[in-house]
Motif scaffolding. Structure first.
Motif, PDB file in Angstrom:
ATOM      1  N   PHE A   1     -41.759  16.692  84.715  1.00  9.96           N
ATOM      2  CA  PHE A   1     -42.404  15.747  84.674  1.00  9.96           C
ATOM      3  C   PHE A   1     -43.682  15.744  83.564  1.00  9.96           C
ATOM      4  O   PHE A   1     -43.914  14.995  82.925  1.00  9.96           O
ATOM      5  CB  PHE A   1     -43.275  15.445  85.932  1.00  9.96           C
ATOM      6  CG  PHE A   1     -42.111  15.095  87.208  1.00  9.96           C
ATOM      7  CD1 PHE A   1     -41.291  13.869  87.112  1.00  9.96           C
ATOM      8  CD2 PHE A   1     -42.206  15.952  88.242  1.00  9.96           C
ATOM      9  CE1 PHE A   1     -40.453  13.572  88.027  1.00  9.96           C
ATOM     10  CE2 PHE A   1     -41.267  15.698  89.297  1.00  9.96           C
ATOM     11  CZ  PHE A   1     -40.521  14.734  89.048  1.00  9.96           C
ATOM     12  N   TYR A   2     -44.079  16.961  83.512  1.00  8.28           N
ATOM     13  CA  TYR A   2     -45.318  17.084  82.658  1.00  8.28           C
ATOM     14  C   TYR A   2     -44.765  17.412  80.970  1.00  8.28           C
ATOM     15  O   TYR A   2     -45.406  16.541  80.309  1.00  8.28           O
ATOM     16  CB  TYR A   2     -45.673  18.846  82.917  1.00  8.28           C
ATOM     17  CG  TYR A   2     -46.919  19.117  82.083  1.00  8.28           C
ATOM     18  CD1 TYR A   2     -48.154  18.499  82.204  1.00  8.28           C
ATOM     19  CD2 TYR A   2     -46.992  20.172  81.170  1.00  8.28           C
ATOM     20  CE1 TYR A   2     -49.312  18.819  81.389  1.00  8.28           C
ATOM     21  CE2 TYR A   2     -48.127  20.432  80.283  1.00  8.28           C
ATOM     22  CZ  TYR A   2     -49.274  19.820  80.317  1.00  8.28           C
ATOM     23  OH  TYR A   2     -50.148  20.328  79.614  1.00  8.28           O
ATOM     24  N   VAL A   3     -43.575  17.890  80.665  1.00  4.55           N
ATOM     25  CA  VAL A   3     -43.159  17.723  79.747  1.00  4.55           C
ATOM     26  C   VAL A   3     -42.702  16.419  79.151  1.00  4.55           C
ATOM     27  O   VAL A   3     -42.879  16.161  77.891  1.00  4.55           O
ATOM     28  CB  VAL A   3     -41.804  18.908  79.343  1.00  4.55           C
ATOM     29  CG1 VAL A   3     -41.258  18.549  78.049  1.00  4.55           C
ATOM     30  CG2 VAL A   3     -42.363  20.307  79.549  1.00  4.55           C
ATOM     31  N   ARG A   4     -41.966  15.665  79.859  1.00  7.68           N
ATOM     32  CA  ARG A   4     -41.938  14.096  79.598  1.00  7.68           C
ATOM     33  C   ARG A   4     -43.006  13.502  79.184  1.00  7.68           C
ATOM     34  O   ARG A   4     -42.886  12.744  78.448  1.00  7.68           O
ATOM     35  CB  ARG A   4     -41.087  13.562  80.899  1.00  7.68           C
ATOM     36  CG  ARG A   4     -39.642  14.158  80.874  1.00  7.68           C
ATOM     37  CD  ARG A   4     -38.853  13.866  82.149  1.00  7.68           C
ATOM     38  NE  ARG A   4     -38.771  12.372  82.023  1.00  7.68           N
ATOM     39  CZ  ARG A   4     -38.078  11.567  83.250  1.00  7.68           C
ATOM     40  NH1 ARG A   4     -37.476  12.478  84.171  1.00  7.68           N
ATOM     41  NH2 ARG A   4     -37.514  10.535  83.058  1.00  7.68           N
ATOM     42  N   GLN A   5     -44.207  13.870  79.904  1.00  5.32           N
ATOM     43  CA  GLN A   5     -45.464  13.141  79.641  1.00  5.32           C
ATOM     44  C   GLN A   5     -46.180  13.576  78.053  1.00  5.32           C
ATOM     45  O   GLN A   5     -46.708  12.638  77.542  1.00  5.32           O
ATOM     46  CB  GLN A   5     -46.508  13.243  80.735  1.00  5.32           C
ATOM     47  CG  GLN A   5     -46.132  12.654  82.130  1.00  5.32           C
ATOM     48  CD  GLN A   5     -47.269  12.999  83.043  1.00  5.32           C
ATOM     49  OE1 GLN A   5     -48.279  13.480  83.029  1.00  5.32           O
ATOM     50  NE2 GLN A   5     -46.654  12.470  84.457  1.00  5.32           N
ATOM     51  N   ARG A   6     -45.939  14.739  78.214  1.00  9.70           N
ATOM     52  CA  ARG A   6     -46.711  15.313  76.879  1.00  9.70           C
ATOM     53  C   ARG A   6     -45.792  15.031  75.571  1.00  9.70           C
ATOM     54  O   ARG A   6     -46.529  14.684  74.684  1.00  9.70           O
ATOM     55  CB  ARG A   6     -46.765  16.910  77.028  1.00  9.70           C
ATOM     56  CG  ARG A   6     -47.915  17.302  78.173  1.00  9.70           C
ATOM     57  CD  ARG A   6     -49.304  17.069  77.327  1.00  9.70           C
ATOM     58  NE  ARG A   6     -49.325  18.016  76.093  1.00  9.70           N
ATOM     59  CZ  ARG A   6     -49.747  19.283  76.128  1.00  9.70           C
ATOM     60  NH1 ARG A   6     -49.692  20.287  77.249  1.00  9.70           N
ATOM     61  NH2 ARG A   6     -49.710  19.890  75.099  1.00  9.70           N
ATOM     62  N   THR A   7     -44.534  14.926  75.705  1.00  9.96           N
ATOM     63  CA  THR A   7     -43.784  14.610  74.455  1.00  9.96           C
ATOM     64  C   THR A   7     -43.005  13.402  74.542  1.00  9.96           C
ATOM     65  O   THR A   7     -42.728  12.936  73.308  1.00  9.96           O
ATOM     66  CB  THR A   7     -42.478  15.731  74.427  1.00  9.96           C
ATOM     67  OG1 THR A   7     -41.820  15.157  75.737  1.00  9.96           O
ATOM     68  CG2 THR A   7     -42.853  17.070  74.802  1.00  9.96           C
ATOM     69  N   GLY A   8     -43.373  12.575  75.582  1.00  4.82           N
ATOM     70  CA  GLY A   8     -42.883  11.307  75.496  1.00  4.82           C
ATOM     71  C   GLY A   8     -41.222  11.218  75.442  1.00  4.82           C
ATOM     72  O   GLY A   8     -40.781  10.103  75.125  1.00  4.82           O
ATOM     73  N   GLY A   9     -40.684  12.294  75.870  1.00  6.81           N
ATOM     74  CA  GLY A   9     -39.123  12.285  75.592  1.00  6.81           C
ATOM     75  C   GLY A   9     -38.873  11.997  77.172  1.00  6.81           C
ATOM     76  O   GLY A   9     -39.631  11.504  78.119  1.00  6.81           O
ATOM     77  N   GLY A  10     -37.473  11.778  77.222  1.00  6.95           N
ATOM     78  CA  GLY A  10     -36.737  11.324  78.474  1.00  6.95           C
ATOM     79  C   GLY A  10     -36.286  12.446  79.318  1.00  6.95           C
ATOM     80  O   GLY A  10     -37.097  13.671  79.472  1.00  6.95           O
ATOM     81  N   ALA A  11     -35.155  12.477  80.083  1.00  9.94           N
ATOM     82  CA  ALA A  11     -34.821  13.378  81.158  1.00  9.94           C
ATOM     83  C   ALA A  11     -34.386  14.542  80.326  1.00  9.94           C
ATOM     84  O   ALA A  11     -34.513  15.430  80.790  1.00  9.94           O
ATOM     85  CB  ALA A  11     -33.650  12.659  82.074  1.00  9.94           C
ATOM     86  N   ALA A  12     -33.729  14.521  79.261  1.00  9.56           N
ATOM     87  CA  ALA A  12     -33.412  15.569  78.556  1.00  9.56           C
ATOM     88  C   ALA A  12     -34.495  16.591  78.107  1.00  9.56           C
ATOM     89  O   ALA A  12     -34.396  17.803  78.236  1.00  9.56           O
ATOM     90  CB  ALA A  12     -32.611  15.183  77.202  1.00  9.56           C
ATOM     91  N   ALA A  13     -35.740  15.980  77.757  1.00 13.16           N
ATOM     92  CA  ALA A  13     -36.876  16.934  77.553  1.00 13.16           C
ATOM     93  C   ALA A  13     -37.405  17.564  78.578  1.00 13.16           C
ATOM     94  O   ALA A  13     -37.787  18.876  78.605  1.00 13.16           O
ATOM     95  CB  ALA A  13     -37.948  16.058  76.937  1.00 13.16           C
TER      96      ALA A  13
END
Length: 404
Positions: free
Chosen positions: A226-238
């Motif tokens: 969840f944190y990386v998706r928030q920080r990068t704006g990426g989807g499930a792959a991120a």
């Protein structure tokens, strides 16, 4: 059976079990997406696996100290796999918790006896124990990919397919058990070597340090996607990529830890790794932007896992008369208790932000470092010990007689 072959098979079997520990965190985003769970509810799933595992694992350790239970290796592998495989069926939150808990018990039953078997098969080599632990880390690392392929393709209804690694792992343990039984029957009887007394005070400090490590690792395992998706704006792959980096970094760290312990003593290596972890976790949470995010995740993982196998053998050497208990507490209670803090992180994230909720994790490896400042390398446990098959044998630790 040759030592290298036995350790290789045990390492692969370890991977087939620990894939189910990694699968719990990897399944959380799918539970949130398909069932609209809150952060707190999602972290409760991790808690269910961790809580039962933390309670059960020391009990299995006590049991294996009293009587050989090598049959636990294939049976516990199957139980762990079946629990996670059934966790995605139905819409009941209670049933999900139940099946995840059953999986946790299976994992708990596996580790004390497998750690004893690996220590016996390795002849006390830190490097060999590192390879055994590597298997578990690779299982963690492969879990997000396995879940993404199976559940990402067809939803939670396909989780029964996740039982396949358990079937493979249970079969791989059988030739190892036969080989260890032959070695045990050929082992000499107990001699007159002096018995090294248990160092309970050092063991307790070690256990507290592992608890602090566990809080960081399980907290990041639960929320890093969840944190990386928030920080990068990426989807499930991120998010999946972040979990893979977290687990693969641990695989590298485990092997590196065993190699470093052949050059320096284990306590020194563990102290330095926790200092590395303090800086890596701080960078992960505090550095702006996303360019260094995955680097900090990898460094955090390596710093947390360099001590992993070393802490297990240190625990066994601090409690030489209770190897199973030491393994069960170090691999089970102290590791799994970190899951108790995940709901607190989830509640704080729901009330503030996920980044704010992760800030306390910076202090945990610092506490582990402080606790290790009070520890010294244990004397070499040359005393005879009961082997996995119930006989007596010498399980030494090469290079463990050095003191710092």
């Amino acid at each position: 059976m040759a030592k290298n072959k036995a350790i290789t098979l045990l390492s692969i079997g370890h991977a087939c079990v620990d894939v189910y520990q990694g699968a719990v965190a990897a399944l959380v985003p799918y539970f949130v997406a398909e069932r609209a769970y809150t952060y707190a509810a999602a972290s409760g799933i991790v808690l269910a696996a961790s809580l039962l595992s933390s309670v059960a694992q020391p009990l299995f350790g006590l049991a294996t100290d009293r009587r050989a239970m090598s049959w636990l290796l294939p049976v516990s592998t199957l139980v762990g796999g079946l629990g996670i495989a059934l966790s995605g069926l139905g819409d009941s939150y209670a049933l999900t918790l139940l099946f995840v808990g059953i999986g946790g018990v299976g994992v708990a039953a596996y580790h004390p006896e497998s750690a004893r078997a690996a220590r016996f098969a390795s002849g006390g080599s830190h490097t060999a124990m590192g390879w055994f632990s590597l298997g578990g880390n690779l299982g963690f690392a492969l879990a997000p990919l396995l879940v993404a392929v199976v559940v990402g393709a067809g939803g939670l209804g396909l989780t029964p397919l996740l039982v396949v690694p358990a079937l493979v792992g249970s079969l791989l343990t059988l030739p190892v058990l036969r080989g260890l039984e032959r070695r045990t029957s050929a082992a000499p009887e107990a001699g007159t070597a002096p018995v090294v007394p248990d160092d309970v005070a050092s063991f307790v400090r070690l256990a507290l340090a592992v608890v602090c490590r566990s809080v960081v690792f399980i907290g990041l395992s639960t929320f890093i996607a969840f944190y990386v998706r928030q920080r990068t704006g990426g989807g499930a792959a991120a998010g999946t990529a972040a979990l893979v980096v977290l687990y693969l970094g641990g695989a590298v760290g485990t092997v590196l830890g065993g190699a470093l312990a052949e050059r320096w003593d284990r306590v020194t290596v563990v102290r330095r790794s926790y200092l590395l972890t303090v800086g890596a976790v701080a960078g992960l949470i505090l550095l702006p932007g996303s360019s260094a995010l995955y680097v900090c995740i990898a460094l955090t993982s390596a710093g947390l896992y360099i001590p992993f196998s070393l802490q297990v053998t240190l625990a066994q050497d601090y409690l030489p008369s209770r190897v199973g208990t030491a393994s069960g507490i170090t691999l089970g209670l102290t590791v799994s208790v970190g899951g108790l803090f995940s709901p607190l992180i989830g509640r704080l994230a729901d009330a503030t932000s996920l980044r704010t909720a992760l800030l306390p994790l910076i202090a945990m490896p610092a506490l582990s470092w402080l606790l290790f400042l009070t520890l010294t390398e244990p004397a070499r446990p040359d005393a005879p010990r009961r082997t996995p098959g119930g006989g007596r044998g010498l399980i030494g630790t090469r290079g463990s007689s050095r003191r710092r």
